[in-house]
Design a protein around this motif. Structure first.
Motif, mmCIF file in Angstrom:
data_model
loop_
_atom_site.group_PDB
_atom_site.id
_atom_site.type_symbol
_atom_site.label_atom_id
_atom_site.label_comp_id
_atom_site.label_asym_id
_atom_site.label_seq_id
_atom_site.Cartn_x
_atom_site.Cartn_y
_atom_site.Cartn_z
ATOM 1 N N THR A 28 0.828 -1.205 0.000
ATOM 2 C CA THR A 28 0.000 0.000 0.000
ATOM 3 C C THR A 28 0.861 1.253 0.000
ATOM 4 N N LYS A 29 1.976 1.195 0.715
ATOM 5 C CA LYS A 29 2.858 2.363 0.810
ATOM 6 C C LYS A 29 3.886 2.413 -0.315
ATOM 7 N N THR A 30 4.366 1.276 -0.769
ATOM 8 C CA THR A 30 5.482 1.289 -1.718
ATOM 9 C C THR A 30 5.064 1.599 -3.151
ATOM 10 N N VAL A 31 3.828 1.305 -3.526
ATOM 11 C CA VAL A 31 3.398 1.638 -4.892
ATOM 12 C C VAL A 31 3.425 3.155 -5.123
ATOM 13 N N PRO A 32 2.809 3.978 -4.263
ATOM 14 C CA PRO A 32 2.925 5.429 -4.491
ATOM 15 C C PRO A 32 4.358 5.932 -4.352
ATOM 16 N N LEU A 33 5.169 5.278 -3.523
ATOM 17 C CA LEU A 33 6.566 5.665 -3.397
ATOM 18 C C LEU A 33 7.311 5.426 -4.710
ATOM 19 N N ALA A 34 7.141 4.244 -5.286
ATOM 20 C CA ALA A 34 7.800 3.944 -6.560
ATOM 21 C C ALA A 34 7.309 4.850 -7.677
ATOM 22 N N ALA A 35 6.023 5.186 -7.654
ATOM 23 C CA ALA A 35 5.465 6.033 -8.709
ATOM 24 C C ALA A 35 6.072 7.427 -8.684
ATOM 25 N N ARG A 36 6.446 7.911 -7.512
ATOM 26 C CA ARG A 36 6.938 9.283 -7.378
ATOM 27 C C ARG A 36 8.455 9.398 -7.407
ATOM 28 N N GLU B 43 1.200 -14.218 -2.863
ATOM 29 C CA GLU B 43 0.927 -13.986 -4.280
ATOM 30 C C GLU B 43 -0.450 -13.364 -4.505
ATOM 31 N N LEU B 44 -1.465 -13.777 -3.735
ATOM 32 C CA LEU B 44 -2.810 -13.233 -3.928
ATOM 33 C C LEU B 44 -2.820 -11.732 -3.709
ATOM 34 N N PHE B 45 -2.205 -11.244 -2.609
ATOM 35 C CA PHE B 45 -2.175 -9.815 -2.331
ATOM 36 C C PHE B 45 -1.375 -9.075 -3.401
ATOM 37 N N THR B 46 -0.283 -9.683 -3.827
ATOM 38 C CA THR B 46 0.557 -9.044 -4.831
ATOM 39 C C THR B 46 -0.176 -8.929 -6.157
ATOM 40 N N ARG B 47 -0.917 -9.965 -6.530
ATOM 41 C CA ARG B 47 -1.638 -9.953 -7.800
ATOM 42 C C ARG B 47 -2.673 -8.836 -7.835
#
Length: 349
Positions: free
Chosen positions: A244-252, A265-269
């Motif tokens: 939840t936190k790392t996706v917006p971090l990587a995007a910015r 894997e389920l959560f990651t997918r």
């Protein structure tokens, strides 16, 4: 006469573990047999019955499980070099992996068969209990960081080239995170790690240049500030809520927009679909895949032996021995479910 072996058997998913006799299996080519002196426990070892079926649907029962091994070599198979009987080693046991799936190769027994290229000698200064904390966490971190289908970073070595890039380890005080920090530093990268404040010293002593409170509402902003204008090499996402936190971090962040996730894997997918809209690639780590490519031998036979001997690499986090003998492993798994922080539970044999 073959040695007498015993194992901690799991008769079927959800059933109680049982100590019982097990056959002694001699090594095939490129394998070694190790007399186990210490094992560490991991969450996957003590899954409830229905989750065993979800996580390891191929596993044949009755089964022996466990991945983290330290002990002494007792026999080597054809073609094995660099190891001989009596050598003190650690190793990653792959008995529950889909491509192996046999009790003889799982950790929770007195004599285990290991793949030679997933075994590393350990120095006399390192106890078996402390060495046992490494294998699965080390393999998971190395898979996520160095395999080309994940972050694809440069490999660690004795004299790594310095990189301007920063690796973010979200969950730096975990077992996987403790290894990821050290691997990244030994590969020449700068590291920013998240942890609870009481574990800041732990991640810094492992090589993190900066530590950020993972629960801080401004954690993403703080990490971006620590990275500065330098490029991001990638993110290793470990622990609940990390994606939840790392996706917006990587995007910015400037630079690489890749996240290697140690989440199920389920959560990651589910997250992967959302991340694509932000130009972020999320991959799911299975800590056993490195045995089938160049990363496994590069870490276990190329890097780790000398790194442990010289002190360039530490067996971290600290081991907490919670009992002796196969019958104490279920107790260790129950204690693990209660939660641990910056330590790993070990049983000696």
């Amino acid at each position: 006469m073959s040695p007498q072996n015993s194992a901690l058997w799991l008769p079927k998913p959800g059933a109680p573990f049982q100590v019982g006799p097990a056959p002694y299996t001699p090594p095939a080519a490129s394998e070694v047999v190790v007399r186990v002196r210490a094992v560490a426990v991991n969450p996957i070892d003590g899954l409830p019955g229905f989750l065993y079926r979800l996580a390891l649907p191929w596993l044949t029962f009755p089964a022996v499980v466990g991945s983290d091994v330290a002990g002494e070599v007792v026999e080597t198979g054809a073609g094995v070099t660099g190891l001989r009987p009596g050598d003190r080693v650690l190793g990653h046991a792959f008995g529950v992996d889909k491509s192996r799936n046999r009790a003889a190769e799982s950790a929770f027994q007195h004599y285990v068969v290991l793949m030679r290229h997933m075994v590393s000698p350990i120095p006399d200064s390192l106890t078996f209990a402390q060495a046992a904390v490494l294998p699965l966490a080390l393999s998971t971190a190395a898979t996520g960081m160095f395999q080309q289908d994940h972050l694809g970073l440069a490999m660690p070595g004795a004299e790594p080239a310095d990189h301007a890039d920063t690796v973010v380890v979200w969950g730096g005080s975990t077992s996987v995170g403790s290894n990821a920090i050290q691997l990244a530093r030994n590969a020449g990268y700068q590291v920013v790690a998240t942890a609870s404040p009481h574990n800041f010293d732990h991640v810094r002593t492992l090589g993190a240049a900066h530590a950020v409170d993972r629960n801080s509402p401004s954690a993403v902003e703080e990490i971006l500030e620590r990275i500065g204008g330098g490029p991001l090499a990638g993110i290793l996402a470990i622990g609940s809520g990390s994606l939840t936190k790392t996706v917006p971090l990587a995007a910015r962040a400037p630079g690489g927009k890749r996240i290697a996730s140690a989440q199920p894997e389920l959560f990651t997918r589910i997250t992967r679909r959302r991340a694509r809209r932000h130009g972020v690639r999320v991959s799911s780590i299975w800590g056993g895949t490195l045995k089938d490519n160049e990363v496994g031998p590069a870490i276990y036979t190329g890097f780790l032996p000398s790194a442990l001997a010289t002190g360039a690499y530490r067996a971290a986090p600290d081991a907490t021995v919670v009992g002796h003998g196969l019958a104490h492993i279920p107790h260790a798994l129950r204690e693990l479910k209660n939660g641990v922080s910056a330590k790993k539970l070990v049983v000696t044999l």
